[in-house]
Motif scaffolding. Structure first.
Motif, short mmCIF file in Angstrom:
data_model
loop_
_atom_site.label_atom_id
_atom_site.label_comp_id
_atom_site.label_asym_id
_atom_site.label_seq_id
_atom_site.Cartn_x
_atom_site.Cartn_y
_atom_site.Cartn_z
N HIS A 23 1.01 -1.32 0.02
CA HIS A 23 -0.04 0.14 0.02
C HIS A 23 0.84 1.26 0.05
O HIS A 23 1.01 1.77 1.22
N ARG A 38 -2.63 9.63 -2.34
CA ARG A 38 -3.54 8.94 -1.74
C ARG A 38 -2.84 7.47 -1.73
O ARG A 38 -1.72 7.07 -2.64
N THR A 39 -3.40 6.48 -1.00
CA THR A 39 -2.97 5.08 -0.81
C THR A 39 -3.39 4.41 -2.01
O THR A 39 -4.53 4.68 -2.57
N VAL A 40 -2.59 3.59 -2.52
CA VAL A 40 -2.90 2.78 -3.64
C VAL A 40 -2.35 1.13 -3.31
O VAL A 40 -1.77 1.15 -2.45
N VAL A 41 -2.77 0.09 -4.34
CA VAL A 41 -2.27 -1.07 -4.26
C VAL A 41 -1.37 -1.36 -5.33
O VAL A 41 -1.39 -0.90 -6.61
N ARG A 43 0.30 -3.36 -7.83
CA ARG A 43 -0.13 -4.43 -8.63
C ARG A 43 0.98 -5.46 -9.19
O ARG A 43 0.77 -6.59 -9.32
N HIS A 55 -3.45 -0.08 -10.50
CA HIS A 55 -5.02 -0.12 -11.16
C HIS A 55 -5.83 0.82 -10.61
O HIS A 55 -5.58 1.26 -9.34
N THR A 56 -6.38 1.70 -11.54
CA THR A 56 -7.38 2.66 -11.23
C THR A 56 -8.52 2.83 -12.10
O THR A 56 -8.66 2.39 -13.08
N SER A 60 -10.96 8.70 -12.50
CA SER A 60 -10.46 9.38 -11.13
C SER A 60 -9.56 10.45 -11.39
O SER A 60 -8.94 10.55 -12.39
N ALA A 61 -9.46 11.62 -10.51
CA ALA A 61 -8.66 12.57 -10.62
C ALA A 61 -7.40 12.41 -10.92
O ALA A 61 -6.73 13.16 -11.69
N LYS A 62 -6.72 11.30 -10.42
CA LYS A 62 -5.42 10.97 -10.65
C LYS A 62 -5.01 10.86 -12.06
O LYS A 62 -3.93 11.16 -12.44
#
Ligand SMILES: Cc1cc2nc3c(=O)[nH]c(=O)nc-3n(C[C@H](O)[C@H](O)[C@H](O)COP(=O)(O)O)c2cc1C
Length: 176
Positions: A23, A38-41, A43, A55-56, A60-62
């Motif tokens: 994370h 922001r937190t992400v996973v 992959r 992955h997103t 999304s704003a990012k």
């Protein structure tokens, strides 16, 4: 040695749900020039190519931020290894047919994170006034090509090193 350790730890983040690198915090530059994090996973990790995938949802704003300014930073604090990783990367957004193999590997239950209405970040009249219908057209892979890494090891002695792709990842020690 330290460079290999970084990629080992990142790889563990992909394979082990409890690994600290699972994370990371992804930072981007918003349209108004302010940082966003922001937190992400994590992959996918390709140590040889020096790339990472996240992955997103394409809405999304990012994703908009990365289209406008394709630069990101990724942060990991690996408490067990006493290691802080700060990665600087160029970002590419991959979608559609080019990520069909990624989509195929996303478990059914996890697909609800990509798609649905309204789009992520849009106002809703009530906390749960949204639906989550998976849509492969909303699925995006953020591919981060790491350009530089700042690695801080807080052992009994503190060590800090900087690794740069343009130098063939030759590391240089820095004052911590
Ligand atoms: C533990 C955790 C894991 C998350 N993983 C992801 C992820 O892999 N991809 C993603 O887009 N958002 C993920 N999120 C949600 C993001 O942190 C963020 O809230 C969302 O993507 C919207 O960010 P944006 O508006 O800056 O695009 C995760 C959040 C948490 C708390």
């Amino acid at each position: 040695m330290l460079h290999a350790q970084v990629w080992l730890r990142l790889g563990r983040g992909v394979r082990d749900r409890r690994a600290p690198a699972r994370h990371p915090t992804l930072a981007t530059i918003a349209r108004d020039g302010r940082p966003q994090a922001r937190t992400v996973v994590l992959r996918t990790v390709d140590a040889a190519g020096g790339t990472l995938d996240i992955h997103t949802d394409i809405r999304s704003a990012k994703v908009a931020e990365l289209h406008a300014a394709p630069f990101a930073a990724l942060h990991v604090w690996d408490r067990g290894a006493h290691l802080q990783l700060r990665l600087e990367a160029d970002a590419t957004i991959l979608t559609g047919a080019e990520v069909a193999d990624h989509w195929a590997r996303v478990p059914q239950a996890a697909r609800v994170a990509y798609g649905g209405s309204p789009a992520p970040g849009m106002p809703v009249g009530d906390a749960l006034a949204y639906d989550k219908t998976p849509d492969p057209a909303c699925f995006a892979v953020v591919r981060l090509q790491v350009q530089a890494m700042d690695v801080l090891h807080l052992g009994r002695d503190h060590r800090r090193a900087r690794f740069v792709r343009a130098d063939g990842w030759a590391g240089t020690w820095r004052a911590p």
